[in-house]
Enzyme design. Structure first.
Site, PDB file in Angstrom:
ATOM      1  N   ASP A  24      57.157   6.924  70.715  1.00 40.66           N
ATOM      2  CA  ASP A  24      56.907   6.424  72.070  1.00 40.66           C
ATOM      3  C   ASP A  24      57.995   6.851  73.053  1.00 40.66           C
ATOM      4  O   ASP A  24      59.108   7.189  72.663  1.00 40.66           O
ATOM      5  CB  ASP A  24      56.825   4.890  72.054  1.00 40.66           C
ATOM      6  CG  ASP A  24      58.097   4.259  71.482  1.00 40.66           C
ATOM      7  OD1 ASP A  24      58.647   4.823  70.512  1.00 40.66           O
ATOM      8  OD2 ASP A  24      58.540   3.233  72.008  1.00 40.66           O
ATOM      9  N   GLU A  25      57.638   6.831  74.308  1.00 39.19           N
ATOM     10  CA  GLU A  25      58.571   6.869  75.432  1.00 39.19           C
ATOM     11  C   GLU A  25      59.619   7.969  75.358  1.00 39.19           C
ATOM     12  O   GLU A  25      60.807   7.724  75.490  1.00 39.19           O
ATOM     13  CB  GLU A  25      59.273   5.504  75.560  1.00 39.19           C
ATOM     14  CG  GLU A  25      58.331   4.392  75.920  1.00 39.19           C
ATOM     15  CD  GLU A  25      59.040   3.048  76.075  1.00 39.19           C
ATOM     16  OE1 GLU A  25      58.662   2.304  76.977  1.00 39.19           O
ATOM     17  OE2 GLU A  25      59.956   2.753  75.284  1.00 39.19           O
ATOM     18  N   ASN A  26      59.163   9.180  75.172  1.00 36.86           N
ATOM     19  CA  ASN A  26      60.073  10.321  75.272  1.00 36.86           C
ATOM     20  C   ASN A  26      60.018  10.826  76.716  1.00 36.86           C
ATOM     21  O   ASN A  26      58.976  11.273  77.173  1.00 36.86           O
ATOM     22  CB  ASN A  26      59.609  11.391  74.279  1.00 36.86           C
ATOM     23  CG  ASN A  26      60.329  12.705  74.481  1.00 36.86           C
ATOM     24  OD1 ASN A  26      61.392  12.760  75.103  1.00 36.86           O
ATOM     25  ND2 ASN A  26      59.738  13.768  73.952  1.00 36.86           N
TER      26      ASN A  26
END
Ligand code: ACM
Length: 690
Positions: A320-322
């Site tokens: 997630d959330e790169n």
């Protein structure tokens, strides 16, 4: 037998269904079973209480049976003759509690967890295909303990039960704030009591890498501030969970959320720089370099080591959330993308996942990840954990992927229980075929740990997660919010006897804040405030860090306050029906609050940490005062000065302000009283005028 038996139960339930549903609150069960038929009679608990086990269970049944006996003895205060311990050779068919199990259960996805519980005046019988089902039967029995003037008893009934969903999880983020062994174990006990069966450990993030690695020891040495699980402790967690029939799924968040790994091994990063453990909360740029072969060699060794520690079939790689910023800024990565025709960072992360997948498979695991990992071509045995929205879950199911819902179960956001409770993994508008519905494995409550410590985490998880557990286990039709709350308040007390600290730590936290033993006035305030919800507590993301104090008023305050909730309900009922009983309850509370600021001030004066609640406390007392005035107008047509409506509205507005990152949860109810009073007052004035 089974074939004949089930339709009979089903028909009986249809006949009795109405009675059963309206009686839910009478049984403080959570989750409610699939089928419950109440019967006349009581099984009385006395000194002869004992458990016998027959059939072919796993040995874990004995420890669980012992816990059952101990719990009954502790809660009833009865000195049992049998001294409690269940012996494998004790198969006494006439034992007060007789457990019959056909085969040892495997702690794996889709294991049979069903059981039948029959209670009559003479005996309690738990019958289950596996000991995992029998353990659930014991959990149900423990919730059924009741008392009358004659003593303690289980009500006679017949329960036929099995879970709606196979994946019923709780995720603990042990990376942002480390949660040590005792926290994990007591929460496993809470999970068992509410029939949850997956503990998902979020083990690495920007703020910490929390498992000892013998292959890459700098990970825990440099990336954890010395706060990590040894490999021995991981084994202990898994054994403890297994004994309760709970799977443990590890998550190592990759390729983003990886600062702590890069502190130890900066050569894995996408920037040529030194990294430091992140102390703030938020989304950060450090990310593994997906174009470097060494990254995969490293992950092969590391994940191989970690896979050998965790026996579960599933291995969570985060995903997630790169932000992708460090990829954008690295010319070599940009050149790689150009040379390989990779058009954006999304595709580059897919390349990373594609190279990670065979590594996970080589180590005997199936891959799980947050919904970002769903990319064209990923194999069908991966599991998508949906956090950004339900749509990705249903989209995944339509493409043939299994999924677990976490969107709507973010318990760190301190929202009211009913919002999670009514969030069904398969709502009517999901528009899935039966086959696609079968791919929705269940859900997971997620306890992200930015704003919790071992002292406060239980009060963020419990009791609300018991209601979420019901959503995962019970029929979809069990969705009466009022009934849920009635049972939840009882279950909350029961969960305390299991060892959870959600209620217990309140006293300690308040005494520390009050700098003394007298916390009476502080508690009056604490009982009507809640921490700011969603992400408001840390607005702007700069107020709190890993090392901030999580010992303040916002940490003592807990979500979904019972006192405030009951006051709001009383006001709603009173305004509909004007009953004297509710009027009395409302006045009692308003008077208490009105007087409380005066009571609390001396504590605030001697405890500077409480300075931040001085206004909040004053606003509550003002609310109490105008609430009482409003009640007088509504009930007795009391006359008030002309300026009263303006003054009352101003008090209500001021009370909406936060204090100490908390908010008063009875403002809306007092506002309703004030609004009603202004209407009535207008009518009265009209009457006198004409
Ligand atoms: C997540 O909340 N970033 C999975």
């Amino acid at each position: 037998m089974d074939i004949i038996y089930k339709p009979i139960i089903f028909c009986l339930c249809l006949l009795l269904g109405h009675t059963v549903l309206s009686q839910q609150a009478e049984y403080a069960l959570m989750p409610m079973p699939q089928e419950l038929i109440s019967q006349e009679g009581k099984f009385r608990i006395d000194t002869t209480f004992q458990v016998a086990v027959q059939g072919n269970p796993d040995e874990r049944i004995y420890a669980n049976a012992t816990r059952l006996i101990r719990s009954i003895s502790e809660r009833t205060g009865i000195f049992l003759h049998a001294q409690g311990f269940v012996k494998p050779e004790d198969k006494d068919a006439n034992a007060p509690v007789l457990i019959t199990v056909s085969r040892p259960g495997k702690v794996v996805l889709h294991e049979d967890e069903s059981y039948q519980l029959t209670i009559d005046e003479n005996q309690v019988k738990i019958e289950a295909p596996t000991d995992l089902g029998a353990i659930h039967g014991m959990a149900t029995l423990l919730q059924l303990l009741q008392a009358d003037t004659a003593g303690y008893y289980f009500p006679a009934l017949q329960i036929n039960d099995n879970p709606r969903f196979a994946w019923r999880g709780l995720m603990l983020d042990v990376a942002r704030h480390f949660l040590p062994m005792d926290v994990i174990k007591r929460n496993l006990d809470g999970m068992s009591a509410t029939k949850l069966n997956v503990l998902h450990l979020h083990l690495s993030d920007n703020q910490g890498f929390r498992v000892e690695s013998k292959v890459y020891p700098k990970l825990h040495e440099l990336g954890s501030d010395g706060q990590y699980f040894t490999q021995q402790q991981i084994g202990d967690i898994i054994a403890y969970a297994d004994a309760l029939g709970i799977r443990v799924v590890p998550e190592f968040d990759l390729p983003g959320h990886a600062t702590a790994m890069l502190v130890a091994y900066p050569e894995l990063g996408s920037q040529d720089q030194a990294y430091e453990i992140e102390r703030y909360w938020g989304i950060f740029d450090p990310v593994l370099d997906p174009t470097n072969d060494y990254t995969y060699q490293f992950l092969d060794s590391l994940l191989g080591e970690m896979a050998s520690l965790f026996p579960d079939d599933y291995f969570h790689i985060g995903g997630d959330e790169n932000t992708g910023k460090h990829w954008d800024q690295n010319p070599e990565i940009q050149a790689y993308m150009k040379a390989n025709n990779i058009k954006d960072n999304h595709e580059l992360q897919t390349v990373f996942n594609e190279r990670l997948l065979p590594i996970i498979q080589k180590h005997g695991k199936k891959m799980m990840g947050w919904d970002e990992i769903l990319q064209p071509g990923v194999p069908k045995d991966i599991v998508i954990q949906s956090w950004r929205g339900k749509e990705s879950l249903y989209e995944a199911a339509k493409q043939g992927y299994q999924g677990v819902l976490s969107n709507g179960y973010y318990i760190d956001l301190v929202q009211p229980t009913n919002e999670h409770y009514l969030n069904d993994p398969i709502p009517a508008d999901a528009n899935l075929t039966e086959e696609q519905e079968a791919l929705i494995l269940g859900g997971e409550a997620t306890m992200w740990s930015e704003h919790v410590t071992p002292e406060t985490v239980d009060s963020r998880i419990w009791p609300r997660t018991a209601a979420i557990a019901e959503r995962y286990w019970s029929p979809q039709s069990v969705n009466d919010v009022e009934d849920m709350y009635e049972r939840l308040d009882k279950i909350s007390l029961y969960l305390e006897t299991v060892g959870l600290m959600h209620l217990r730590n309140k006293g300690m936290l308040m005494r520390r804040l009050a700098n003394g033993y007298d916390t009476e006035a502080l508690e009056v305030l604490v009982d009507v405030i809640e921490p700011l919800k969603i992400y408001q507590r840390n607005a702007g993301g700069t107020m709190y860090t890993s090392f901030s104090p999580y010992t303040k008023i916002a940490d003592v305050a807990t979500p979904d306050q019972k006192v405030a909730r009951e006051f709001r309900d009383d006001v709603d009922h009173y305004l509909q029906k004007s009953t004297e009983e509710e009027a009395e309850a409302i006045r009692t509370k308003l008077s208490l609050w009105e007087a409380n600021h005066h009571q609390l001030l001396p504590t605030i004066r001697k405890s500077p940490v409480l300075k931040e609640i001085e206004d909040l406390s004053y606003h509550l007392s003002q609310l109490g005062a105008v609430g009482l005035e409003a009640m007088d107008i509504i009930a007795y047509q009391a006359t008030v000065p002309e300026e009263w409506p303006e003054r009352a509205k101003k008090v209500v507005e001021l009370a909406k302000q936060q204090g100490g990152r908390t908010e008063i949860m009875v403002v809306s109810a007092v506002e309703k009283l004030v609004t009603q009073a202004i209407q009535e007052e207008g009518r009265n004035n009209t009457n006198t005028k004409y």
